[in-house]
Enzyme design. Sequence first.
Site, PDB file in Angstrom:
ATOM      1  N   LYS A 178       0.916  -1.108  -0.047  1.00  0.00           N
ATOM      2  CA  LYS A 178      -0.027   0.135   0.075  1.00  0.00           C
ATOM      3  C   LYS A 178       0.909   1.168  -0.090  1.00  0.00           C
ATOM      4  O   LYS A 178       1.672   1.502   0.919  1.00  0.00           O
ATOM      5  CB  LYS A 178      -1.122  -0.026   1.109  1.00  0.00           C
ATOM      6  CG  LYS A 178      -1.929   0.850   1.019  1.00  0.00           C
ATOM      7  CD  LYS A 178      -2.633   1.481   2.224  1.00  0.00           C
ATOM      8  CE  LYS A 178      -2.211   2.701   2.720  1.00  0.00           C
ATOM      9  NZ  LYS A 178      -1.929   3.833   2.114  1.00  0.00           N
ATOM     10  N   GLU A 253      10.271   1.787  10.027  1.00  0.00           N
ATOM     11  CA  GLU A 253      11.262   2.894   9.855  1.00  0.00           C
ATOM     12  C   GLU A 253      10.577   4.110  10.119  1.00  0.00           C
ATOM     13  O   GLU A 253       9.606   4.473   9.095  1.00  0.00           O
ATOM     14  CB  GLU A 253      11.917   2.795   8.230  1.00  0.00           C
ATOM     15  CG  GLU A 253      12.613   1.427   8.201  1.00  0.00           C
ATOM     16  CD  GLU A 253      13.286   1.334   6.765  1.00  0.00           C
ATOM     17  OE1 GLU A 253      13.955   0.359   6.941  1.00  0.00           O
ATOM     18  OE2 GLU A 253      12.772   1.975   5.880  1.00  0.00           O
ATOM     19  N   CYS A 287      13.126  12.092   5.574  1.00  0.00           N
ATOM     20  CA  CYS A 287      13.318  11.406   7.141  1.00  0.00           C
ATOM     21  C   CYS A 287      14.596  11.620   7.603  1.00  0.00           C
ATOM     22  O   CYS A 287      14.824  11.813   8.951  1.00  0.00           O
ATOM     23  CB  CYS A 287      12.748   9.978   7.310  1.00  0.00           C
ATOM     24  SG  CYS A 287      14.043   8.794   6.543  1.00  0.00           S
ATOM     25  N   GLU A 389       9.091  16.910  14.842  1.00  0.00           N
ATOM     26  CA  GLU A 389       9.241  16.666  13.458  1.00  0.00           C
ATOM     27  C   GLU A 389       8.263  17.587  12.527  1.00  0.00           C
ATOM     28  O   GLU A 389       7.123  17.517  12.649  1.00  0.00           O
ATOM     29  CB  GLU A 389       9.099  15.202  13.080  1.00  0.00           C
ATOM     30  CG  GLU A 389       9.598  15.046  11.447  1.00  0.00           C
ATOM     31  CD  GLU A 389       9.449  13.694  11.203  1.00  0.00           C
ATOM     32  OE1 GLU A 389       8.303  13.098  11.357  1.00  0.00           O
ATOM     33  OE2 GLU A 389      10.159  12.680  10.519  1.00  0.00           O
TER      34      GLU A 389
HETATM   35  P1  NAD Z   1       2.110   8.677   7.445  1.00  0.00           P
HETATM   36  O1  NAD Z   1       2.436   7.607   8.710  1.00  0.00           O
HETATM   37  O2  NAD Z   1       1.202   9.264   7.745  1.00  0.00           O
HETATM   38  O3  NAD Z   1       1.737   7.380   6.186  1.00  0.00           O
HETATM   39  C1  NAD Z   1       2.768   6.313   5.907  1.00  0.00           C
HETATM   40  C2  NAD Z   1       1.683   5.438   5.299  1.00  0.00           C
HETATM   41  O4  NAD Z   1       1.048   4.576   6.321  1.00  0.00           O
HETATM   42  C3  NAD Z   1       0.777   5.863   4.144  1.00  0.00           C
HETATM   43  O5  NAD Z   1       0.835   4.828   3.213  1.00  0.00           O
HETATM   44  C4  NAD Z   1      -0.533   5.625   4.990  1.00  0.00           C
HETATM   45  O6  NAD Z   1      -1.777   5.674   3.912  1.00  0.00           O
HETATM   46  C5  NAD Z   1      -0.283   4.716   5.820  1.00  0.00           C
HETATM   47  N1  NAD Z   1      -1.123   4.405   6.931  1.00  0.00           N
HETATM   48  C6  NAD Z   1      -1.964   5.508   7.689  1.00  0.00           C
HETATM   49  N2  NAD Z   1      -2.578   5.121   8.784  1.00  0.00           N
HETATM   50  C7  NAD Z   1      -2.533   3.816   8.644  1.00  0.00           C
HETATM   51  C8  NAD Z   1      -2.998   2.837   9.618  1.00  0.00           C
HETATM   52  N3  NAD Z   1      -3.441   2.890  10.659  1.00  0.00           N
HETATM   53  N4  NAD Z   1      -2.450   1.488   9.309  1.00  0.00           N
HETATM   54  C9  NAD Z   1      -1.565   1.226   8.258  1.00  0.00           C
HETATM   55  N5  NAD Z   1      -1.114   2.255   7.416  1.00  0.00           N
HETATM   56  C10 NAD Z   1      -1.401   3.205   7.660  1.00  0.00           C
HETATM   57  O7  NAD Z   1       3.461   8.797   7.212  1.00  0.00           O
HETATM   58  P2  NAD Z   1       3.712  10.060   5.865  1.00  0.00           P
HETATM   59  O8  NAD Z   1       3.140  11.466   6.305  1.00  0.00           O
HETATM   60  O9  NAD Z   1       3.186   9.471   4.591  1.00  0.00           O
HETATM   61  O10 NAD Z   1       5.163  10.278   5.683  1.00  0.00           O
HETATM   62  C11 NAD Z   1       5.825  11.166   6.394  1.00  0.00           C
HETATM   63  C12 NAD Z   1       6.410  10.324   7.581  1.00  0.00           C
HETATM   64  O11 NAD Z   1       7.289   9.196   7.234  1.00  0.00           O
HETATM   65  C13 NAD Z   1       7.420  11.172   8.407  1.00  0.00           C
HETATM   66  O12 NAD Z   1       7.352  11.219   9.875  1.00  0.00           O
HETATM   67  C14 NAD Z   1       8.869  10.715   8.087  1.00  0.00           C
HETATM   68  O13 NAD Z   1       9.983  10.942   8.880  1.00  0.00           O
HETATM   69  C15 NAD Z   1       8.837   9.102   7.938  1.00  0.00           C
HETATM   70  N6  NAD Z   1       9.562   8.651   7.055  1.00  0.00           N
HETATM   71  C16 NAD Z   1      10.438   7.693   7.678  1.00  0.00           C
HETATM   72  C17 NAD Z   1      11.357   7.074   7.040  1.00  0.00           C
HETATM   73  C18 NAD Z   1      12.471   6.159   7.348  1.00  0.00           C
HETATM   74  O14 NAD Z   1      13.232   5.564   6.586  1.00  0.00           O
HETATM   75  N7  NAD Z   1      12.813   6.122   8.657  1.00  0.00           N
HETATM   76  C19 NAD Z   1      11.556   7.549   5.673  1.00  0.00           C
HETATM   77  C20 NAD Z   1      10.542   8.294   4.909  1.00  0.00           C
HETATM   78  C21 NAD Z   1       9.633   8.816   5.656  1.00  0.00           C
HETATM   79  O1  6OD Z   2      18.005   5.457   1.651  1.00  0.00           O
HETATM   80  C1  6OD Z   2      17.315   4.551   2.141  1.00  0.00           C
HETATM   81  O2  6OD Z   2      17.365   3.442   1.799  1.00  0.00           O
HETATM   82  C2  6OD Z   2      16.132   5.081   2.717  1.00  0.00           C
HETATM   83  N1  6OD Z   2      15.443   4.222   3.438  1.00  0.00           N
HETATM   84  C3  6OD Z   2      15.872   6.260   2.599  1.00  0.00           C
HETATM   85  C4  6OD Z   2      15.188   6.997   3.516  1.00  0.00           C
HETATM   86  C5  6OD Z   2      14.538   8.557   3.415  1.00  0.00           C
HETATM   87  C6  6OD Z   2      13.661   9.179   4.161  1.00  0.00           C
HETATM   88  O3  6OD Z   2      12.985   9.873   3.817  1.00  0.00           O
END
Ligand code: NAD
Ligand code: 6OD
Length: 485
Positions: A178, A253, A287, A389
Amino acid sequence: MKQVLHFINGKFLESTSGKFYDNYNPATGKVISKIALGSEEDVDKAVEAASEAMNGEWGNIKINDRIALLYALADEIDSRFDEFLEAETLDTGKPYTIARHIDIPRGAANFKVFADTMKSVADEAYQMDTPDGGIAMNYSRRYPKGVITVITPWNLPFLLMTWKVGPALACGNTVVVKAAESTPTTTALLGEVMNKVGIPKGVFNVVHGFGKDIGDRLTSHPKVDAVTFTGSTPTGKRIMQSSALDLKHLSLELGGKNPAIIFADCDMKKAINETVRSVFANSGQVCLGTERVYVERPIFDKFVNKLKKAGENIKLGIQHDESSDMGPLISKDHQEKVLSYYKLAKDLGANVVLGGGSPKMENGLENGYWIDPTIWTGLSEDSAIVKEEIFGPCCHIAPFDTEEEAIKLANDTEYGLAATVFSENLSKAHRVAGQIDAGIVWVNSWFLRDLRTPFGGMKKSGIGREGGHHSLEFYTELKNICIKM
Ligand code: NAD
Ligand code: 6OD
């Protein structure tokens, strides 16, 4: 109007309900496509297909054939590079200049690297003495875990989805993916690539929709064996609860509030160039991006001025304009959220060094979700701006006097994803990097990625590590076989 459909059991399908939702181009605010709106019934179909595929041709495929298919996937992505580029930049609004160098090439690399990892990984073997004076041999074998739910965010959609689908398939699993509701197009397009190269039906499935509608089913379905999630910390907590009911294996993550520590003995040019990227790249929606900058006092003013100048040179623009450095934010909601932090910073008495609002755009971009690159100084360390954040193109810069203080400030957060350290004194850099609580610390650089390395977060930034053989730990089950000789 273009429709983006689910991909289930090798076929593009409408939702059981027949419903669609609108997908917007963040640069213009205009609807660009209609996305199939998934329900729990669609999830069930996809999980059933993935489960059947595990018991079919894919479950018995020879490892060399699997690896060859992964290479073919990478080659096919490369040959359809421009299509992926167009789809990704339309969904996200990010400039070609970013997606061409980061998002799309990493999509192909994520299949190649994990094909290579599978080829080269060694299994453990131990000979032991037995109580009767003989010997026994233990060796371990890896087996696919089964059906993996993959849930991804919108900031680097194709990169982050393939970062999980690549190793999952390399290890012989099947997946139900998803993508984030606002950026599903490249994930769906990958379905065409799967069919083209001959990945058996049911191995790769995609269901579109909203977390609130299908998230719980995706993460608790009895036929799902593991869940891998990239996204925010609050959603990660929710997924942990939902998947715990059926004891799913879990990789999370999550979010970050990443610090940069700039020592007075840094190479200023390097520190500025890398910090401009880490704060503003992808409109700050990374992130691993920096939102807290700590600068040693003797160079504080100089650093702030130089970062300001570099920020002023960032050109906002539409994705296909090759001179654009920065696109809009992903959505109206996210723009409102980031602007609420911009307002809060002013209310709290921040010194607004750069930006602080949303720019006036022209030529059809008036209704896009644009925002100013923004720099603040002068806020207290316990303000929401420094603690939470924001996920926008902004940072707060504060001075420090000693190495110990810098480390303490960097670690004063509930997150632990990434950090950067700038110093030309390597001993100091090693010492400081070793004391920062983060899954990755870059010295004199940012977002330099070797996909064989462990990737993940400490504290509230995640659970587990993926990357190289660490991904194999998550995407396979290890079995020990003990043979008495
Ligand atoms: P989000 O948590 O709102 O959504 C991420 C995904 O989860 C989407 O596909 C969403 O539809 C789904 N989702 C939402 N509610 C859900 C539920 N109850 N059950 C299952 N799935 C659900 O995050 P976002 O706003 O899309 O992305 C930004 C966030 O992601 C930031 O906090 C960022 O730091 C984090 N992020 C982390 C990494 C990492 O590698 N650590 C990488 C990229 C982004
Ligand atoms: O480089 C990657 O493999 C990775 N997971 C990056 C994440 C970026 C966050 O926005």
